[in-house]
Design a protein around this motif. Structure first.
Motif, PDB file in Angstrom:
ATOM      1  N   GLY A 212       0.802  -1.214   0.000  1.00 28.51           N
ATOM      2  CA  GLY A 212       0.000   0.000   0.000  1.00 28.51           C
ATOM      3  C   GLY A 212       0.831   1.257   0.000  1.00 28.51           C
ATOM      4  N   GLU A 213       0.215   2.295   0.537  1.00 22.73           N
ATOM      5  CA  GLU A 213       0.828   3.618   0.489  1.00 22.73           C
ATOM      6  C   GLU A 213       0.666   4.309   1.835  1.00 22.73           C
ATOM      7  N   HIS A 214       1.491   5.312   2.055  1.00 23.13           N
ATOM      8  CA  HIS A 214       1.383   6.085   3.297  1.00 23.13           C
ATOM      9  C   HIS A 214       0.061   6.855   3.288  1.00 23.13           C
ATOM     10  N   THR A 215      -0.766   6.574   4.294  1.00 17.80           N
ATOM     11  CA  THR A 215      -2.101   7.174   4.360  1.00 17.80           C
ATOM     12  C   THR A 215      -2.290   7.823   5.726  1.00 17.80           C
ATOM     13  N   MET A 216      -2.514   9.144   5.720  1.00 15.82           N
ATOM     14  CA  MET A 216      -2.699   9.876   6.974  1.00 15.82           C
ATOM     15  C   MET A 216      -4.188  10.009   7.287  1.00 15.82           C
ATOM     16  N   ILE A 217      -4.581   9.537   8.458  1.00 11.73           N
ATOM     17  CA  ILE A 217      -5.952   9.724   8.931  1.00 11.73           C
ATOM     18  C   ILE A 217      -5.932  10.055  10.415  1.00 11.73           C
ATOM     19  N   LYS A 218      -6.999  10.682  10.893  1.00 10.92           N
ATOM     20  CA  LYS A 218      -7.071  11.072  12.302  1.00 10.92           C
ATOM     21  C   LYS A 218      -7.683   9.920  13.104  1.00 10.92           C
ATOM     22  N   VAL A 219      -6.874   9.291  13.953  1.00 11.22           N
ATOM     23  CA  VAL A 219      -7.331   8.178  14.787  1.00 11.22           C
ATOM     24  C   VAL A 219      -6.672   8.262  16.152  1.00 11.22           C
ATOM     25  N   ASP A 220      -7.160   7.456  17.067  1.00 12.61           N
ATOM     26  CA  ASP A 220      -6.438   7.205  18.315  1.00 12.61           C
ATOM     27  C   ASP A 220      -5.438   6.107  17.981  1.00 12.61           C
ATOM     28  N   PRO A 221      -4.143   6.419  17.862  1.00 14.56           N
ATOM     29  CA  PRO A 221      -3.179   5.425  17.362  1.00 14.56           C
ATOM     30  C   PRO A 221      -3.062   4.170  18.232  1.00 14.56           C
ATOM     31  N   ILE A 222      -3.246   4.313  19.544  1.00 11.55           N
ATOM     32  CA  ILE A 222      -3.140   3.145  20.421  1.00 11.55           C
ATOM     33  C   ILE A 222      -4.328   2.210  20.194  1.00 11.55           C
ATOM     34  N   LEU A 223      -5.542   2.786  20.231  1.00 11.99           N
ATOM     35  CA  LEU A 223      -6.743   1.965  20.027  1.00 11.99           C
ATOM     36  C   LEU A 223      -6.775   1.368  18.632  1.00 11.99           C
ATOM     37  N   PHE A 224      -6.500   2.196  17.623  1.00  8.33           N
ATOM     38  CA  PHE A 224      -6.571   1.706  16.252  1.00  8.33           C
ATOM     39  C   PHE A 224      -5.478   0.662  16.006  1.00  8.33           C
ATOM     40  N   TYR A 238      -5.490 -18.559  11.665  1.00  7.87           N
ATOM     41  CA  TYR A 238      -6.323 -19.425  10.827  1.00  7.87           C
ATOM     42  C   TYR A 238      -5.910 -19.408   9.366  1.00  7.87           C
ATOM     43  N   SER A 239      -4.680 -18.929   9.098  1.00  7.39           N
ATOM     44  CA  SER A 239      -4.195 -18.902   7.724  1.00  7.39           C
ATOM     45  C   SER A 239      -3.208 -20.036   7.498  1.00  7.39           C
ATOM     46  N   GLU A 240      -3.327 -20.686   6.355  1.00  5.20           N
ATOM     47  CA  GLU A 240      -2.395 -21.762   6.002  1.00  5.20           C
ATOM     48  C   GLU A 240      -1.181 -21.215   5.256  1.00  5.20           C
ATOM     49  N   ASN A 241      -1.297 -19.991   4.751  1.00  2.00           N
ATOM     50  CA  ASN A 241      -0.204 -19.352   4.028  1.00  2.00           C
ATOM     51  C   ASN A 241       0.076 -17.992   4.648  1.00  2.00           C
ATOM     52  N   GLU A 242       0.704 -17.110   3.857  1.00  2.00           N
ATOM     53  CA  GLU A 242       1.008 -15.786   4.383  1.00  2.00           C
ATOM     54  C   GLU A 242      -0.274 -14.967   4.576  1.00  2.00           C
ATOM     55  N   VAL A 243      -0.128 -13.924   5.395  1.00  2.00           N
ATOM     56  CA  VAL A 243      -1.224 -12.984   5.626  1.00  2.00           C
ATOM     57  C   VAL A 243      -0.891 -11.687   4.890  1.00  2.00           C
ATOM     58  N   LEU A 244      -1.867 -11.170   4.174  1.00  2.00           N
ATOM     59  CA  LEU A 244      -1.662  -9.944   3.404  1.00  2.00           C
ATOM     60  C   LEU A 244      -2.393  -8.787   4.074  1.00  2.00           C
ATOM     61  N   VAL A 245      -1.707  -7.644   4.164  1.00  2.00           N
ATOM     62  CA  VAL A 245      -2.328  -6.417   4.670  1.00  2.00           C
ATOM     63  C   VAL A 245      -2.203  -5.363   3.580  1.00  2.00           C
ATOM     64  N   MET A 246      -3.346  -4.890   3.105  1.00  2.00           N
ATOM     65  CA  MET A 246      -3.371  -3.919   2.014  1.00  2.00           C
ATOM     66  C   MET A 246      -3.940  -2.597   2.515  1.00  2.00           C
ATOM     67  N   ILE A 247      -3.155  -1.528   2.333  1.00  2.00           N
ATOM     68  CA  ILE A 247      -3.563  -0.212   2.824  1.00  2.00           C
ATOM     69  C   ILE A 247      -3.813   0.715   1.638  1.00  2.00           C
ATOM     70  N   GLN A 248      -4.997   1.293   1.600  1.00  2.00           N
ATOM     71  CA  GLN A 248      -5.361   2.261   0.574  1.00  2.00           C
ATOM     72  C   GLN A 248      -5.797   3.553   1.255  1.00  2.00           C
ATOM     73  N   ASN A 249      -6.075   4.583   0.478  1.00  2.00           N
ATOM     74  CA  ASN A 249      -6.408   5.869   1.092  1.00  2.00           C
ATOM     75  C   ASN A 249      -7.780   5.876   1.770  1.00  2.00           C
ATOM     76  N   ASP A 250      -8.598   4.831   1.516  1.00  2.00           N
ATOM     77  CA  ASP A 250      -9.922   4.793   2.138  1.00  2.00           C
ATOM     78  C   ASP A 250     -10.177   3.521   2.950  1.00  2.00           C
TER      79      ASP A 250
END
Length: 319
Positions: A212-224, A238-250
């Protein structure tokens, strides 16, 4: 009226006192007979109305109550039946309220049992480990130093696990009661996710890939951050293979190719203390995804779950 005319006609043709007395006597007897018939008919109708009311009243003592009764016999009976109909509907509403309360109480007791069972299950193992190793250390003073250190590390590790379980319970309760203090900041979600992956990767043997890409949003960083960590750790379990994390602007998506979740369980998987019954999908205390749901809610975001049995799952937080 007819009887009156008959009497007049008879009187007109009567020529003696004896005949008059006879006619009046017959007329009186006929009058009494008609009165008897009339009163008998009224008595039958009254008995029918009273029987109907008694039957209605008896039904009010049963579980299945009648809710309507009416009568056109007289104004008094009409008023009585109208009042009884009102009383019946009040009693029926009260019964429904009692049934609803009883069902809620039974559900609450069931949930309470499940909660106690879930908590005791999660606490039992680390407590057993701590007790076992500490008892060994106390009873055997000749244990080599390297083995003693290993036992102490095990005790410490399980003590930390208990602390984390307690903190998770406290956080879940605070989020439920809207008592968790929030500290919103502009946060780079991509960097926050990388830090979380770096922190947990040594604890698991699954590969975690972040795209993904660097995405700035207003959150509580600890909780989020807790929410993202919970999603990734669930995916790893529960994954048999790798885990993917995809970050987009929304959005941020956590994708696994694991065992998946059934449709009926997807609807309940974010409920507090809910655990999938077939033991293939064990959501620990049943708090991980409940916390995610509440964290997403306090941020006014949206959580979506897409899953297919034996193919995997996608957990999506939309900003």
């Amino acid at each position: 009226m007819i009887l009156f005319f008959v009497v007049l006609i008879e009187v007109y043709y009567i020529h003696s006192f004896e005949e008059l007395v006879l006619v009046l006597g017959i007329t009186f007897v006929v009058f009494l007979w008609f009165l008897y018939l009339y009163l008998s008919k009224i008595n039958v109708v009254v008995n029918q109305e009273v029987t109907k009311i008694i039957t209605f009243l008896k039904s009010l003592t049963k579980k299945e109550k009648e809710n309507y009764i009416s009568s056109d016999f007289s104004k008094e009976f009409k008023d009585i039946t109208k009042l009884l109909t009102k009383i019946a509907n009040i009693l029926i509403k009260q019964d429904k309220h009692k049934e609803s309360y009883t069902e809620k109480l039974e559900l609450s007791n069931t949930q309470k049992d499940e909660i106690i069972s879930a908590i005791s299950h999660e606490f039992k193992n680390p407590i057993a480990v701590i007790n076992g190793y500490s008892e060994t250390l106390l009873n055997d003073t000749q244990i080599p130093q390297n083995l003693r250190k290993k036992f102490l590390q095990k005790i410490h590790k399980n003590g930390v696990k208990l602390t984390n379980l307690i903190d998770t319970l406290r956080l879940a309760i605070k989020l439920d009661e809207n008592k968790q203090k929030l500290n919103f900041k502009d946060t780079d979600i991509y960097k926050l996710t990388l830090d979380i992956v770096e922190d947990i990767k040594d604890s698991y043997d699954r590969e975690i890939k972040v795209f993904g890409e660097h995405t700035m949003i207003k959150v509580d960083p600890i909780l989020f951050g807790i929410a993202i960590r919970n999603l990734i750790e669930n995916a790893i379990k529960y994954s048999e293979n790798e885990v993917l994390v995809m970050i987009q602007n929304d959005s941020i998506k956590v994708i696994d190719k694991g065992i998946g979740i059934s449709k009926k369980d997807i609807e309940k998987i974010t409920d507090k203390f809910y655990r999938v019954s077939n033991n293939t999908w064990n959501n620990s205390l049943g708090l991980g995804l409940s916390i995610v749901k509440n964290v997403v809610k306090v941020h006014s975001f949206r959580l979506e779950i897409q899953s297919e049995l034996h193919k995997g799952s996608e957990f999506i937080i939309r900003f």
